[in-house]
Enzyme design. Structure first.
Site, mmCIF file in Angstrom:
data_model
loop_
_atom_site.group_PDB
_atom_site.id
_atom_site.type_symbol
_atom_site.label_atom_id
_atom_site.label_comp_id
_atom_site.label_asym_id
_atom_site.label_seq_id
_atom_site.Cartn_x
_atom_site.Cartn_y
_atom_site.Cartn_z
ATOM 1 C CB THR A 3 4.709 -4.184 2.922
ATOM 2 O OG1 THR A 3 4.348 -3.677 1.622
ATOM 3 C CG2 THR A 3 5.887 -5.140 2.795
ATOM 4 C CG HIS A 33 7.344 0.446 9.617
ATOM 5 N ND1 HIS A 33 7.499 0.250 10.972
ATOM 6 C CD2 HIS A 33 6.926 1.733 9.475
ATOM 7 C CE1 HIS A 33 7.193 1.358 11.627
ATOM 8 N NE2 HIS A 33 6.836 2.284 10.750
ATOM 9 C CG ASP A 34 6.072 -1.614 4.467
ATOM 10 O OD1 ASP A 34 5.428 -0.719 3.905
ATOM 11 O OD2 ASP A 34 5.667 -2.209 5.484
ATOM 12 C CG PHE A 38 -1.962 1.417 9.373
ATOM 13 C CD1 PHE A 38 -1.704 1.051 8.054
ATOM 14 C CD2 PHE A 38 -3.019 2.290 9.625
ATOM 15 C CE1 PHE A 38 -2.468 1.554 7.018
ATOM 16 C CE2 PHE A 38 -3.793 2.801 8.591
ATOM 17 C CZ PHE A 38 -3.524 2.424 7.277
ATOM 18 C CG ASN A 39 0.436 -2.950 7.339
ATOM 19 O OD1 ASN A 39 -0.034 -1.948 6.810
ATOM 20 N ND2 ASN A 39 1.716 -3.293 7.224
ATOM 21 C CG ASN A 55 0.471 3.442 4.172
ATOM 22 O OD1 ASN A 55 0.302 3.413 5.380
ATOM 23 N ND2 ASN A 55 1.458 2.788 3.563
ATOM 24 C CG ASP A 74 4.076 0.096 1.498
ATOM 25 O OD1 ASP A 74 3.879 1.052 2.275
ATOM 26 O OD2 ASP A 74 3.519 -1.005 1.627
ATOM 27 C CG ASP A 130 -0.184 0.062 2.555
ATOM 28 O OD1 ASP A 130 -0.795 0.536 3.552
ATOM 29 O OD2 ASP A 130 0.999 -0.330 2.612
#
Ligand code: RIB
Ligand code: CA
Length: 341
Positions: free
Chosen positions: A155, A270-271, A196-197, A70, A46, A41
């Site tokens: 992700t 993060h991703d 979040f995810n 996102n 990402d 996303d």
């Protein structure tokens, strides 16, 4: 206030049965690249994950599927196409997937990524278009055509993955591993309890975590230790004259949320940690643990309930990230950005 105080020590297990009974992610090699599907996303991190994956000979990106997260689906899909143009890879297929979670409306994260989902530097215009096929169907086709077991790298919210497993059950046996960014052993980010995810689509996450497919969960406990500090970001921005400056700009914008929220003079990516883990598994320490997804909690919906002390007696269903070699991760990422010239 901004600081460079790295978070405390990584999570320590009393009995670190890191191997457990779950197969780890298969490894890729330049002479036998690992086939992967990126489900994302984009999203600043990402975008960096896509660039890292495309730069590595150990991976063969079969296709990119996009999901609302996102930002709304139209924006995450366009951003994926623009990142491919930046990478010089308009040949990679992009398939748009779910615009909203399995239940309820989509809730995006403009406070983190901006309304567009990729606020900050200008990305080049798309040089390709998304295919007409709905992402779960495209993912099933990519997996079947791969000729060998595939690793899924989600992700964003897990809606597309859940739909793939539910609507195309025959591909389950062709999925070697799911290496996802999501969840947390400790605190959440979008709520005190949830990352979040997972929070966007807990029902989808429950389907994925209960699928029986070997899974690695790269959660906030690891990714909040994957911080690229400001001086390191400046090195990345100067790594080449095409991709480097754009990544530097993306991270500068992404840092603003983390500075406001955590006081960090840097930003986690993060991703990209999920991709780095497939390329260099030694960077992330994991343990085989049981993970449940909270779908009912009034204050905890979307929480990943990780049985860190193995008190439930339930068998592990995921390799859960505990810690990361941050410097090694930053070096891998910097080299990947530089490789674009
Ligand atoms: O919580 C972090 C995750 O949510 C990352 O994947 C970020 O891109 C957002 O999707
Ligand atoms: Ca994401």
């Amino acid at each position: 206030m901004s600081g460079t105080a790295a978070p405390g020590p990584g999570i320590v297990l009393v009995d670190d049965q890191a191997a457990g009974t779950l197969p780890p992610p298969p490894g890729g090699a330049p002479d036998r690249p690992l086939p992967v599907v990126l489900d994302c996303d984009p999203g600043h991190d990402d975008a960096v994950a896509i660039l890292l994956a495309l730069s590595r000979p150990e991976l063969r990106v079969l296709g990119i599927s996009t999901v609302g997260g996102n930002a709304v689906l139209e924006r995450t899909t366009e951003t994926a196409l623009r990142v491919l143009a930046l990478a010089g890879r308009p040949d990679v297929e992009v398939a748009a997937g779910a615009a909203h979670p399995l239940e309820g409306p989509l809730r995006t994260a403009p406070h983190v990524h901006g309304e567009s989902g990729i606020e900050g530097p200008e990305l080049p215009p798309p040089e390709s278009a998304a295919i007409a096929e709905f992402a779960p169907a495209a993912m099933a086709r990519w997996i079947e055509a791969a000729g060998e077991p595939v690793v899924l790298v989600p992700t964003g919210p897990l809606t597309n993955i859940a739909l793939l497993l539910e609507e195309h059950p025959s591909v389950r046996e062709r999925i070697a591993h799911i290496c996802l960014m999501g969840g947390s052993i400790t605190e959440g980010n979008i709520t005190p309890a949830a990352e979040f995810n997972i929070w966007v689509d807990p029902e989808a996450a429950e389907i994925v975590f209960d699928s029986g497919i070997p899974l690695t969960m790269i959660g906030l406990d690891v990714t909040h230790r994957s911080i690229v500090w400001e001086p390191e970001r400046e090195v990345m921005a100067r790594a080449g004259d095409r991709v480097g400056p754009v990544v530097g700009g993306l991270l500068a914008f992404f840092q603003s949320f983390h500075e406001r929220t955590y006081g960090w003079a840097g930003t986690p990516i993060h991703d990209a940690v999920t991709v780095a883990h497939l390329v260099a598994p030694e960077l992330v320490r994991t343990a085989a643990l049981d993970v449940r997804i909270e779908t009912q909690g009034r204050f905890t919906r979307g929480r990943t309930v990780v049985d860190l002390r193995r008190v439930t007696g339930r068998p592990p269903n995921a390799h859960v990230g505990l810690d990361i070699d941050r410097a090694g991760f930053v070096a891998l990422l910097t080299e990947a950005i530089r490789s674009y010239g």
